[in-house]
Design an enzyme around this catalytic site. Structure first.
Site, PDB file in Angstrom:
ATOM      1  N   ASN A 109      -2.107   1.571   6.129  1.00 57.67           N
ATOM      2  CA  ASN A 109      -0.804   0.902   6.307  1.00 57.67           C
ATOM      3  C   ASN A 109       0.133   1.763   7.159  1.00 57.67           C
ATOM      4  O   ASN A 109       1.312   1.440   7.303  1.00 57.67           O
ATOM      5  CB  ASN A 109      -0.150   0.581   4.952  1.00 57.67           C
ATOM      6  N   LEU A 138      -8.351  -6.815  -0.842  1.00 60.01           N
ATOM      7  CA  LEU A 138      -9.007  -6.773   0.475  1.00 60.01           C
ATOM      8  C   LEU A 138     -10.413  -7.343   0.318  1.00 60.01           C
ATOM      9  O   LEU A 138     -11.157  -6.923  -0.573  1.00 60.01           O
ATOM     10  CB  LEU A 138      -9.078  -5.314   0.948  1.00 60.01           C
ATOM     11  N   THR A 167      -0.058   2.732  -5.133  1.00 55.92           N
ATOM     12  CA  THR A 167      -1.193   2.976  -4.231  1.00 55.92           C
ATOM     13  C   THR A 167      -2.371   3.573  -4.993  1.00 55.92           C
ATOM     14  O   THR A 167      -3.519   3.161  -4.824  1.00 55.92           O
ATOM     15  CB  THR A 167      -0.759   3.920  -3.087  1.00 55.92           C
ATOM     16  N   TYR A 220       2.024  11.418  -8.274  1.00 55.94           N
ATOM     17  CA  TYR A 220       0.768  11.729  -7.566  1.00 55.94           C
ATOM     18  C   TYR A 220      -0.291  12.235  -8.547  1.00 55.94           C
ATOM     19  O   TYR A 220      -1.391  11.691  -8.613  1.00 55.94           O
ATOM     20  CB  TYR A 220       1.072  12.785  -6.506  1.00 55.94           C
ATOM     21  N   GLN A 237     -18.470   0.168 -17.302  1.00 55.74           N
ATOM     22  CA  GLN A 237     -18.403  -1.241 -17.689  1.00 55.74           C
ATOM     23  C   GLN A 237     -19.082  -2.170 -16.690  1.00 55.74           C
ATOM     24  O   GLN A 237     -19.677  -3.167 -17.073  1.00 55.74           O
ATOM     25  CB  GLN A 237     -16.925  -1.619 -17.840  1.00 55.74           C
TER      26      GLN A 237
HETATM   27  P1  NAD Z   1      -2.457  11.749   4.973  1.00 59.26           P
HETATM   28  O1  NAD Z   1      -1.110  11.428   4.481  1.00 59.26           O
HETATM   29  O2  NAD Z   1      -2.589  12.336   6.334  1.00 59.26           O
HETATM   30  O3  NAD Z   1      -3.401  10.469   4.904  1.00 59.26           O
HETATM   31  C1  NAD Z   1      -3.261   9.449   3.958  1.00 59.26           C
HETATM   32  C2  NAD Z   1      -3.468   8.115   4.668  1.00 59.26           C
HETATM   33  O4  NAD Z   1      -3.360   7.064   3.716  1.00 59.26           O
HETATM   34  C3  NAD Z   1      -2.422   7.861   5.739  1.00 59.26           C
HETATM   35  O5  NAD Z   1      -3.044   7.414   6.908  1.00 59.26           O
HETATM   36  C4  NAD Z   1      -1.550   6.780   5.125  1.00 59.26           C
HETATM   37  O6  NAD Z   1      -0.912   5.978   6.094  1.00 59.26           O
HETATM   38  C5  NAD Z   1      -2.557   6.029   4.287  1.00 59.26           C
HETATM   39  N1  NAD Z   1      -1.951   5.270   3.176  1.00 59.26           N
HETATM   40  C6  NAD Z   1      -1.035   5.694   2.280  1.00 59.26           C
HETATM   41  N2  NAD Z   1      -0.725   4.706   1.432  1.00 59.26           N
HETATM   42  C7  NAD Z   1      -1.484   3.632   1.795  1.00 59.26           C
HETATM   43  C8  NAD Z   1      -1.604   2.306   1.316  1.00 59.26           C
HETATM   44  N3  NAD Z   1      -0.885   1.864   0.268  1.00 59.26           N
HETATM   45  N4  NAD Z   1      -2.462   1.465   1.947  1.00 59.26           N
HETATM   46  C9  NAD Z   1      -3.194   1.878   3.015  1.00 59.26           C
HETATM   47  N5  NAD Z   1      -3.103   3.107   3.522  1.00 59.26           N
HETATM   48  C10 NAD Z   1      -2.264   3.981   2.916  1.00 59.26           C
HETATM   49  O7  NAD Z   1      -3.107  12.700   3.886  1.00 59.26           O
HETATM   50  P2  NAD Z   1      -4.499  13.477   3.901  1.00 59.26           P
HETATM   51  O8  NAD Z   1      -4.197  14.911   3.782  1.00 59.26           O
HETATM   52  O9  NAD Z   1      -5.356  13.005   4.990  1.00 59.26           O
HETATM   53  O10 NAD Z   1      -5.108  13.014   2.501  1.00 59.26           O
HETATM   54  C11 NAD Z   1      -6.127  12.062   2.390  1.00 59.26           C
HETATM   55  C12 NAD Z   1      -6.564  11.939   0.955  1.00 59.26           C
HETATM   56  O11 NAD Z   1      -7.069  13.183   0.491  1.00 59.26           O
HETATM   57  C13 NAD Z   1      -5.445  11.536   0.002  1.00 59.26           C
HETATM   58  O12 NAD Z   1      -5.959  10.629  -0.947  1.00 59.26           O
HETATM   59  C14 NAD Z   1      -5.069  12.818  -0.678  1.00 59.26           C
HETATM   60  O13 NAD Z   1      -4.574  12.584  -1.971  1.00 59.26           O
HETATM   61  C15 NAD Z   1      -6.391  13.562  -0.697  1.00 59.26           C
HETATM   62  N6  NAD Z   1      -6.178  15.013  -0.738  1.00 59.26           N
HETATM   63  C16 NAD Z   1      -5.799  15.694   0.383  1.00 59.26           C
HETATM   64  C17 NAD Z   1      -5.561  17.060   0.301  1.00 59.26           C
HETATM   65  C18 NAD Z   1      -5.141  17.872   1.509  1.00 59.26           C
HETATM   66  O14 NAD Z   1      -4.870  19.068   1.372  1.00 59.26           O
HETATM   67  N7  NAD Z   1      -5.077  17.296   2.677  1.00 59.26           N
HETATM   68  C19 NAD Z   1      -5.715  17.723  -0.916  1.00 59.26           C
HETATM   69  C20 NAD Z   1      -6.078  16.993  -2.027  1.00 59.26           C
HETATM   70  C21 NAD Z   1      -6.328  15.650  -1.924  1.00 59.26           C
HETATM   71  N1  UDP Z   2     -10.524  -7.279  -5.309  1.00 63.59           N
HETATM   72  C1  UDP Z   2     -10.407  -7.019  -3.970  1.00 63.59           C
HETATM   73  N2  UDP Z   2     -11.473  -7.299  -3.157  1.00 63.59           N
HETATM   74  C2  UDP Z   2     -12.638  -7.819  -3.621  1.00 63.59           C
HETATM   75  C3  UDP Z   2     -12.736  -8.053  -5.017  1.00 63.59           C
HETATM   76  C4  UDP Z   2     -11.662  -7.760  -5.838  1.00 63.59           C
HETATM   77  O1  UDP Z   2      -9.393  -6.540  -3.487  1.00 63.59           O
HETATM   78  O2  UDP Z   2     -13.534  -8.030  -2.825  1.00 63.59           O
HETATM   79  C5  UDP Z   2      -9.396  -6.959  -6.203  1.00 63.59           C
HETATM   80  C6  UDP Z   2      -8.993  -8.147  -7.031  1.00 63.59           C
HETATM   81  O3  UDP Z   2      -7.921  -8.824  -6.382  1.00 63.59           O
HETATM   82  C7  UDP Z   2      -8.545  -7.533  -8.322  1.00 63.59           C
HETATM   83  C8  UDP Z   2      -9.124  -6.148  -8.340  1.00 63.59           C
HETATM   84  O4  UDP Z   2      -9.808  -5.981  -7.109  1.00 63.59           O
HETATM   85  O5  UDP Z   2      -7.134  -7.410  -8.369  1.00 63.59           O
HETATM   86  C9  UDP Z   2     -10.057  -5.910  -9.462  1.00 63.59           C
HETATM   87  O6  UDP Z   2     -11.130  -6.808  -9.340  1.00 63.59           O
HETATM   88  P1  UDP Z   2     -12.037  -7.203 -10.597  1.00 63.59           P
HETATM   89  O7  UDP Z   2     -13.024  -8.187 -10.115  1.00 63.59           O
HETATM   90  O8  UDP Z   2     -12.569  -5.981 -11.235  1.00 63.59           O
HETATM   91  O9  UDP Z   2     -10.998  -7.777 -11.617  1.00 63.59           O
HETATM   92  P2  UDP Z   2     -10.452  -9.241 -11.830  1.00 63.59           P
HETATM   93  O10 UDP Z   2     -10.314  -9.894 -10.490  1.00 63.59           O
HETATM   94  O11 UDP Z   2     -11.490  -9.895 -12.670  1.00 63.59           O
HETATM   95  O12 UDP Z   2      -9.162  -9.017 -12.514  1.00 63.59           O
END
Ligand code: NAD
Ligand code: UDP
Ligand code: UDP
Length: 409
Positions: A109, A138, A167, A220, A237
């Site tokens: 995003n 998705l 998220t 976080y 499950q």
């Molecule tokens: P980053 O912020 O560069 O990358 C995260 C990406 O996720 C970004 O591109 C952001 O736009 C996207 N994103 C955030 N929220 C989103 C959403 N709701 N839907 C779709 N996309 C979304 O961070 P990073 O350092 O590349 O980290 C990547 C992953 O690794 C993360 O899950 C982070 O928790 C984990 N992690 C990273 C580190 C580190 O040191 N870099 C350490 C521990 C864990």
């Molecule tokens: N979901 C999704 N993509 C898929 C299948 C499921 O994003 O291809 C999402 C769906 O909208 C739901 C969540 O994943 O909110 C959990 O799905 P699950 O089938 O486990 O639960 P249910 O839909 O039965 O609540």
């Protein structure tokens, strides 16, 4: 007459020999260059590609060039989804999986990620970029899911804690629902933050952690802890295959200039002659791994049969003050070190125990800290140069300070 024929033939032979020799020489040079090319690491190849791309922009008649990708048969080629694939780690993972010959779909995003990080793949037949928020369902068809979507730096995840929680919880639930529907394996990018401010040192995977559930880092830390819980609930499950990587501090090119993490802050400050901002006394410790090591570990873990959590990090531990001094010396900077108030709930000691990854994946970091830092310093210098011409250069953000002390975000 006979002598003349022999002379003519030997003349011809000489010419033939020369021709054959020249052909052999050309073949040798070509083979050597192919071999050297194959040996070049992914980063070098991408860098080289950027130079070619700049030439392409100057001269539109050149066709679009992509980094070379391996050919994989239908059987070996996987359809891989990377959520958060336009971020720092995700974009390096995209490079590796693309070059290995897989079909990669990046879903992002762009909260902290950038199109620029993956732009060199746009248009490639094996690559797709989808602007999508994982908090929404998705529906696509894939074989593997690397679930990285989540802000990762403290200022970024504290910026909108509710969104960080959504998220990591709803986003992870959706990706597990997707994995369940299509029978894909899911790897969760978890974090050393699940150990909180640890009372066990170094941290091994058996440790349950010490997290403040209502502190500024909780959105976080607890978000990732719930994400792990969800993975194992779906595994037990619903039979979903899960992999959980507990990632420790990682650095490298494509870290966001403005993400407020210690590596980007210190390098930018040192390069710009500004004070290096150390929070607290600087006696807190971290262990830093270079991004290519992490990416190799993630791919090994995904393709292993280990479903329990695995630490991925570099066990070389430094205090933050040592780290500030090291960066100052590598940049050859005259910046001062400035001590700011300590950040709230800042983990005091962190270092991964990586015996499990070593034993079960045969993985350990191979890039020395200074080598990785030098590459990252080069990257940030280039970024500063690119942005020097009347563009806004974001100032590094500070983390949230302890109660009663100044707050920077
Ligand atoms: P980053 O912020 O560069 O990358 C995260 C990406 O996720 C970004 O591109 C952001 O736009 C996207 N994103 C955030 N929220 C989103 C959403 N709701 N839907 C779709 N996309 C979304 O961070 P990073 O350092 O590349 O980290 C990547 C992953 O690794 C993360 O899950 C982070 O928790 C984990 N992690 C990273 C580190 C580190 O040191 N870099 C350490 C521990 C864990
Ligand atoms: N979901 C999704 N993509 C898929 C299948 C499921 O994003 O291809 C999402 C769906 O909208 C739901 C969540 O994943 O909110 C959990 O799905 P699950 O089938 O486990 O639960 P249910 O839909 O039965 O609540
Ligand atoms: N830190 C610092 N100065 C900065 C940024 C961070 O002293 O400009 C410290 C921070 O307080 C923490 C460590 O560096 O102790 C690592 O911080 P970072 O935000 O990079 O990652 P964390 O491991 O805390 O998630």
């Amino acid at each position: 007459m006979m002598k003349r024929v022999i002379w003519l033939l030997s003349g011809l032979n000489r010419r033939m020999m020369k021709l054959l020799f020249a052909l052999a020489l050309i073949a040798y040079i070509a083979c050597k260059s192919i071999q050297e090319h194959a040996e070049m690491n992914i980063e070098q190849r991408i860098d080289e590609m950027f130079i070619t791309k700049e030439i392409c922009l100057l001269s539109p008649s050149f066709s679009q060039k992509y980094p070379p990708v391996k050919f994989l048969s239908e059987k070996d080629r996987k359809r891989i989804l990377i959520t958060g694939g336009a971020g720092f780690v995700g974009s390096h993972l995209t490079d590796k999986l693309m070059m290995d010959g897989h079909e990669v779909t990046v879903v992002d995003n762009f909260f902290t990620g950038r199109k620029r990080n993956v732009e060199h793949w746009i248009g490639h037949e094996n690559f797709e970029l989808i602007n999508h928020d994982v908090v929404e369902p998705l529906y696509i068809e894939v074989d593997q899911i690397y679930h990285l979507a989540s802000p990762a730096s403290p200022p970024n995840y504290m910026y909108n804690p509710i969104k960080t929680l959504k998220t990591n919880t709803i986003g992870t639930l959706n990706m597990l629902g997707l994995a369940k529907r299509v029978g894909a394996r899911l790897l969760l990018a978890s974090t050393s933050e699940v150990y909180g401010d640890p009372e066990v040192h170094p941290q091994n995977e058996e440790y349950w952690g010490h997290v403040n559930p209502i502190g500024p880092r909780a959105c976080y830390d607890e978000g990732k802890r719930v994400a792990e819980t969800m993975c194992y609930a779906y595994m037990k499950q619903e039979g979903v295959e899960v992999r959980v990587a507990r990632i420790f501090n990682t650095f490298g090119s494509r870290m966001h200039m403005n993400d407020g993490r210690v590596v980007s802050n210190f390098i930018l400050q040192a390069l710009q002659g500004e004070p290096l901002t150390v929070y607290g006394t600087g006696s807190q410790t971290r262990a830093f791994q270079y991004v290519s090591d992490l990416v190799n570990g993630l791919v090994l873990l995904m393709n292993s049969n280990i479903s329990s959590p695995v630490n991925l990090g570099n066990p070389e531990e430094h205090t933050i003050l040592e780290f500030a001094r090291l960066i100052k010396s590598l940049v050859v900077s005259r910046s001062q070190i400035q001590f700011l108030p300590e950040a709230q709930d800042d983990p005091q000691r962190r270092r991964p125990d990586i015996r499990k990854a070593k034993m079960m994946l045969g993985w350990e970091p191979v890039v020395p800290l200074e080598e990785g830092l030098n590459k990252t310093i080069q990257y940030f210098s280039r970024e500063l140069e690119h942005q020097a011409n009347n563009q806004y250069i974001p100032k590094p953000k500070a983390a949230r300070m302890k109660k009663g002390r100044p707050r920077h975000n």
